[in-house]
Design a protein around this motif. Structure first.
Motif, PDB file in Angstrom:
ATOM      1  N   ARG A  89      26.552 -20.294  15.328  1.00 59.95           N
ATOM      2  CA  ARG A  89      25.140 -20.660  15.154  1.00 59.95           C
ATOM      3  C   ARG A  89      24.833 -22.062  15.673  1.00 59.95           C
ATOM      4  NH1 ARG A  89      23.512 -21.202  10.147  1.00 59.95           N
ATOM      5  NH2 ARG A  89      25.600 -21.402   9.261  1.00 59.95           N
ATOM      6  N   ALA A  90      25.831 -22.735  16.204  1.00 60.37           N
ATOM      7  CA  ALA A  90      25.622 -24.101  16.702  1.00 60.37           C
ATOM      8  C   ALA A  90      25.412 -24.100  18.217  1.00 60.37           C
ATOM      9  CB  ALA A  90      26.815 -24.977  16.342  1.00 60.37           C
ATOM     10  N   LYS A  91      24.769 -25.160  18.718  1.00 64.83           N
ATOM     11  CA  LYS A  91      24.576 -25.329  20.161  1.00 64.83           C
ATOM     12  C   LYS A  91      25.818 -26.036  20.702  1.00 64.83           C
ATOM     13  CE  LYS A  91      19.597 -25.942  19.410  1.00 64.83           C
ATOM     14  NZ  LYS A  91      19.643 -26.197  17.957  1.00 64.83           N
ATOM     15  N   ASN A  92      26.799 -25.262  21.161  1.00 66.42           N
ATOM     16  CA  ASN A  92      28.094 -25.804  21.554  1.00 66.42           C
ATOM     17  C   ASN A  92      28.129 -26.190  23.024  1.00 66.42           C
ATOM     18  OD1 ASN A  92      29.473 -25.123  18.982  1.00 66.42           O
ATOM     19  ND2 ASN A  92      29.002 -23.034  19.618  1.00 66.42           N
ATOM     20  N   VAL A  93      28.791 -27.314  23.291  1.00 67.00           N
ATOM     21  CA  VAL A  93      29.016 -27.766  24.663  1.00 67.00           C
ATOM     22  C   VAL A  93      30.477 -28.205  24.763  1.00 67.00           C
ATOM     23  CG1 VAL A  93      28.286 -29.304  26.513  1.00 67.00           C
ATOM     24  CG2 VAL A  93      26.627 -28.597  24.774  1.00 67.00           C
ATOM     25  N   TYR A  94      31.223 -27.625  25.712  1.00 72.03           N
ATOM     26  CA  TYR A  94      32.636 -27.948  25.875  1.00 72.03           C
ATOM     27  C   TYR A  94      32.774 -29.187  26.757  1.00 72.03           C
ATOM     28  CZ  TYR A  94      37.488 -27.341  27.535  1.00 72.03           C
ATOM     29  OH  TYR A  94      38.813 -27.531  27.870  1.00 72.03           O
ATOM     30  N   VAL A  95      33.236 -30.276  26.159  1.00 74.98           N
ATOM     31  CA  VAL A  95      33.379 -31.539  26.904  1.00 74.98           C
ATOM     32  C   VAL A  95      34.789 -32.109  26.839  1.00 74.98           C
ATOM     33  CG1 VAL A  95      30.944 -32.134  26.520  1.00 74.98           C
ATOM     34  CG2 VAL A  95      32.696 -33.015  24.951  1.00 74.98           C
ATOM     35  N   GLY A  96      35.686 -31.501  26.039  1.00 74.11           N
ATOM     36  CA  GLY A  96      36.988 -32.117  25.819  1.00 74.11           C
ATOM     37  C   GLY A  96      36.879 -33.240  24.795  1.00 74.11           C
ATOM     38  N   THR A  97      37.958 -33.990  24.638  1.00 71.17           N
ATOM     39  CA  THR A  97      37.973 -35.108  23.691  1.00 71.17           C
ATOM     40  C   THR A  97      38.234 -36.417  24.441  1.00 71.17           C
ATOM     41  OG1 THR A  97      38.707 -33.764  21.813  1.00 71.17           O
ATOM     42  CG2 THR A  97      39.208 -36.114  21.712  1.00 71.17           C
ATOM     43  N   PRO A  98      37.353 -37.401  24.280  1.00 74.34           N
ATOM     44  CA  PRO A  98      37.553 -38.676  24.974  1.00 74.34           C
ATOM     45  C   PRO A  98      38.840 -39.381  24.538  1.00 74.34           C
ATOM     46  CG  PRO A  98      35.301 -38.487  24.158  1.00 74.34           C
ATOM     47  CD  PRO A  98      36.083 -37.369  23.542  1.00 74.34           C
ATOM     48  N   VAL A  99      39.438 -40.094  25.470  1.00 77.03           N
ATOM     49  CA  VAL A  99      40.619 -40.898  25.152  1.00 77.03           C
ATOM     50  C   VAL A  99      40.308 -42.366  25.419  1.00 77.03           C
ATOM     51  CG1 VAL A  99      42.344 -39.129  25.596  1.00 77.03           C
ATOM     52  CG2 VAL A  99      41.541 -40.546  27.483  1.00 77.03           C
ATOM     53  N   ARG A 100      41.156 -43.221  24.863  1.00 77.53           N
ATOM     54  CA  ARG A 100      41.001 -44.658  25.080  1.00 77.53           C
ATOM     55  C   ARG A 100      41.095 -44.993  26.563  1.00 77.53           C
ATOM     56  NH1 ARG A 100      45.655 -46.416  21.033  1.00 77.53           N
ATOM     57  NH2 ARG A 100      46.326 -44.272  21.442  1.00 77.53           N
ATOM     58  N   SER A 101      40.404 -46.045  26.970  1.00 79.57           N
ATOM     59  CA  SER A 101      40.288 -46.383  28.390  1.00 79.57           C
ATOM     60  C   SER A 101      41.648 -46.633  29.042  1.00 79.57           C
ATOM     61  CB  SER A 101      39.388 -47.608  28.570  1.00 79.57           C
ATOM     62  OG  SER A 101      39.867 -48.702  27.801  1.00 79.57           O
ATOM     63  N   GLN A 102      42.648 -47.091  28.263  1.00 80.52           N
ATOM     64  CA  GLN A 102      43.964 -47.374  28.857  1.00 80.52           C
ATOM     65  C   GLN A 102      44.576 -46.122  29.479  1.00 80.52           C
ATOM     66  OE1 GLN A 102      47.519 -47.138  25.898  1.00 80.52           O
ATOM     67  NE2 GLN A 102      46.043 -48.451  24.843  1.00 80.52           N
ATOM     68  N   PHE A 103      44.209 -44.936  28.977  1.00 80.10           N
ATOM     69  CA  PHE A 103      44.784 -43.693  29.490  1.00 80.10           C
ATOM     70  C   PHE A 103      44.165 -43.281  30.827  1.00 80.10           C
ATOM     71  CE2 PHE A 103      46.035 -43.557  25.115  1.00 80.10           C
ATOM     72  CZ  PHE A 103      47.270 -42.932  25.148  1.00 80.10           C
ATOM     73  N   LEU A 104      43.061 -43.907  31.207  1.00 78.97           N
ATOM     74  CA  LEU A 104      42.346 -43.505  32.415  1.00 78.97           C
ATOM     75  C   LEU A 104      42.451 -44.540  33.521  1.00 78.97           C
ATOM     76  CD1 LEU A 104      39.169 -42.163  30.603  1.00 78.97           C
ATOM     77  CD2 LEU A 104      41.141 -40.852  31.406  1.00 78.97           C
ATOM     78  N   ASP A 105      43.195 -45.593  33.300  1.00 75.05           N
ATOM     79  CA  ASP A 105      43.327 -46.665  34.288  1.00 75.05           C
ATOM     80  C   ASP A 105      44.469 -46.338  35.241  1.00 75.05           C
ATOM     81  OD1 ASP A 105      43.559 -48.938  35.764  1.00 75.05           O
ATOM     82  OD2 ASP A 105      43.954 -50.286  34.080  1.00 75.05           O
ATOM     83  N   PRO A 106      44.163 -45.978  36.497  1.00 75.09           N
ATOM     84  CA  PRO A 106      45.238 -45.605  37.428  1.00 75.09           C
ATOM     85  C   PRO A 106      46.145 -46.767  37.783  1.00 75.09           C
ATOM     86  CG  PRO A 106      43.133 -45.756  38.580  1.00 75.09           C
ATOM     87  CD  PRO A 106      42.829 -45.910  37.119  1.00 75.09           C
ATOM     88  N   GLY A 107      45.659 -47.985  37.579  1.00 73.73           N
ATOM     89  CA  GLY A 107      46.461 -49.154  37.919  1.00 73.73           C
ATOM     90  C   GLY A 107      47.287 -49.679  36.772  1.00 73.73           C
ATOM     91  N   ILE A 108      47.373 -48.903  35.682  1.00 75.33           N
ATOM     92  CA  ILE A 108      48.092 -49.388  34.511  1.00 75.33           C
ATOM     93  C   ILE A 108      49.570 -49.620  34.844  1.00 75.33           C
ATOM     94  CG2 ILE A 108      48.737 -47.128  33.582  1.00 75.33           C
ATOM     95  CD1 ILE A 108      47.990 -48.253  30.802  1.00 75.33           C
ATOM     96  N   ASN A 109      50.113 -50.642  34.260  1.00 73.31           N
ATOM     97  CA  ASN A 109      51.511 -50.990  34.498  1.00 73.31           C
ATOM     98  C   ASN A 109      52.411 -49.982  33.784  1.00 73.31           C
ATOM     99  OD1 ASN A 109      53.934 -52.183  34.952  1.00 73.31           O
ATOM    100  ND2 ASN A 109      53.541 -54.009  33.710  1.00 73.31           N
ATOM    101  N   VAL A 110      53.139 -49.185  34.579  1.00 74.12           N
ATOM    102  CA  VAL A 110      53.990 -48.171  33.958  1.00 74.12           C
ATOM    103  C   VAL A 110      55.355 -48.720  33.549  1.00 74.12           C
ATOM    104  CG1 VAL A 110      52.889 -46.197  35.053  1.00 74.12           C
ATOM    105  CG2 VAL A 110      54.749 -47.360  36.233  1.00 74.12           C
ATOM    106  N   SER A 111      55.661 -49.952  33.930  1.00 70.66           N
ATOM    107  CA  SER A 111      56.905 -50.547  33.452  1.00 70.66           C
ATOM    108  C   SER A 111      56.673 -51.083  32.040  1.00 70.66           C
ATOM    109  CB  SER A 111      57.361 -51.666  34.391  1.00 70.66           C
ATOM    110  OG  SER A 111      56.423 -52.709  34.372  1.00 70.66           O
TER     111      SER A 111
END
Length: 358
Positions: free
Chosen positions: A155-177
């Protein structure tokens, strides 16, 4: 020409990282809004929110057991909290409400709807909670983190958007070391139990770890701060920490994670493409972590075991089997990435703008 005043949004998100981190990620995508926060005293938001947003707190708690004498006290608190939220919304001239569920969502949604204020609800779990199922139809939109959740909200107006994550997870330049003494090229197992830790998993891991050390693996074990035996295992290939800030880099470096299956943890695993062994928290409301885990096992991104059925021998051998099959781990990682919606916060922010500004 008179410049229009910015839209004012109240975010009601409280308790655990699973409720707070998606709300913070959304808030960061709405720089043009004036945002204030609604929380509960002595919860995680009192540590994370005030440095970024004004925080209002109300006294509210959930109905955990059946109806009894204590229910009258809780009901009284609920009525008082609804009146408190109405006052906050009116005095602050808020034009929208966003909530991620939990105890705080009930009074927040009731108060906002009583004032005609638009509401967007985000539900991160595959099985929506009772609060979501009850209040979802009252809201202008319910954003779901897993597409399977919509079937429980007819009965709800559903929209599939996923779940947001913290910005550190989306930074391609993050230091992987990592700033941890882990050699390059060695297999790395990361163990974590969500923002609350997981003592039962901790015990199983400490018992299983010697066999993994013998296979050359390193273990980074995030024990939480409630484990009295957190320092009981000592080994040069074992690093025990209560928490670790740079989770994005840690999960990207990991060959395998052992984790609870809270929605926030799963979203982070998916974005990082980290294969996992999932152990759902057995006392989660309505066993919702098992429903979350099924999404990942069905996709081939993880293995899952009920805590009651998992022994040291099973965990020890399952991890060794995966470590000895890098190709299988790589496939699981790719399937985990396929579940992820990296731009979830953008999608959620756009949905909220459409609801509030229309």
């Amino acid at each position: 020409m008179v410049e229009e005043a910015p839209i004012r949004l109240l975010i009601a998100a409280s308790g655990t990282g699973g409720h707070l981190f998606p709300a913070i990620a959304l808030a960061q995508k709405l720089p043009e809004y004036e945002i204030e926060w609604l929380g509960v005293p002595n919860r995680l938001e009192t540590q994370l929110v005030p440095r970024h947003y004004p925080l209002h707190t109300i006294a509210v708690e959930g109905f955990q057991q059946g109806f009894g004498i204590s229910s009258f006290r809780i009901l009284g608190k609920l009525i008082g909290s609804i009146l408190d939220v109405r006052r906050i919304l009116k005095q602050g001239n808020f034009q929208g409400l966003f909530t991620t569920g939990g105890y705080i969502a009930g009074p927040a949604v009731i108060a906002a709807r009583s004032l005609g204020i638009p509401v967007v609800f985000h539900e991160s779990n595959a099985l929506p909670g009772k609060v979501t199922r009850f209040f979802g139809p009252w809201c202008d939109a319910v954003a779901v983190g897993f597409d399977v959740a919509a079937q429980y909200l007819p009965r709800a107006k559903n929209v599939y958007v996923g779940t947001p994550v913290r910005s550190q997870f989306l930074d391609p330049g993050i230091n992987v070391s990592l700033d941890l003494p882990i050699p390059d090229g060695v297999p790395l197992i990361v163990v974590f139990g969500g923002s609350q830790g997981a003592v039962a998993i901790n015990q199983l891991v400490r018992q299983s770890a010697p066999a993994w050390f013998a296979a050359g693996a390193y273990v980074v074990h995030l024990t939480g701060d409630k484990d009295p035996e957190a320092d009981s295992l000592k080994h040069p290939q074992y690093i025990a920490l209560p928490f670790y800030d740079n989770m994005a880099a840690l999960l990207r470096r990991a060959n395998l994670a052992i984790s609870r299956s809270g929605a926030g943890s799963l979203t982070e695993l998916a974005v990082c493409g980290t294969p996992a062994i999932l152990i759902p928290y057995p006392f989660a409301a309505e066993d919702h972590q098992t429903y979350n885990a099924k999404v990942f096992t069905k996709a081939g991104a993880a293995l899952a075991f009920q805590q009651s059925e998992l022994t040291t021998e099973i965990l020890q051998n399952q991890v060794l089997e995966l470590l000895h099959s890098p190709s299988e781990l790589a496939k699981m990682g790719e399937k985990a990435k396929a579940i992820a919606i990296p731009d979830s916060a953008d999608k959620l922010a756009q949905l909220l703008r459409e609801v509030v500004e229309r």
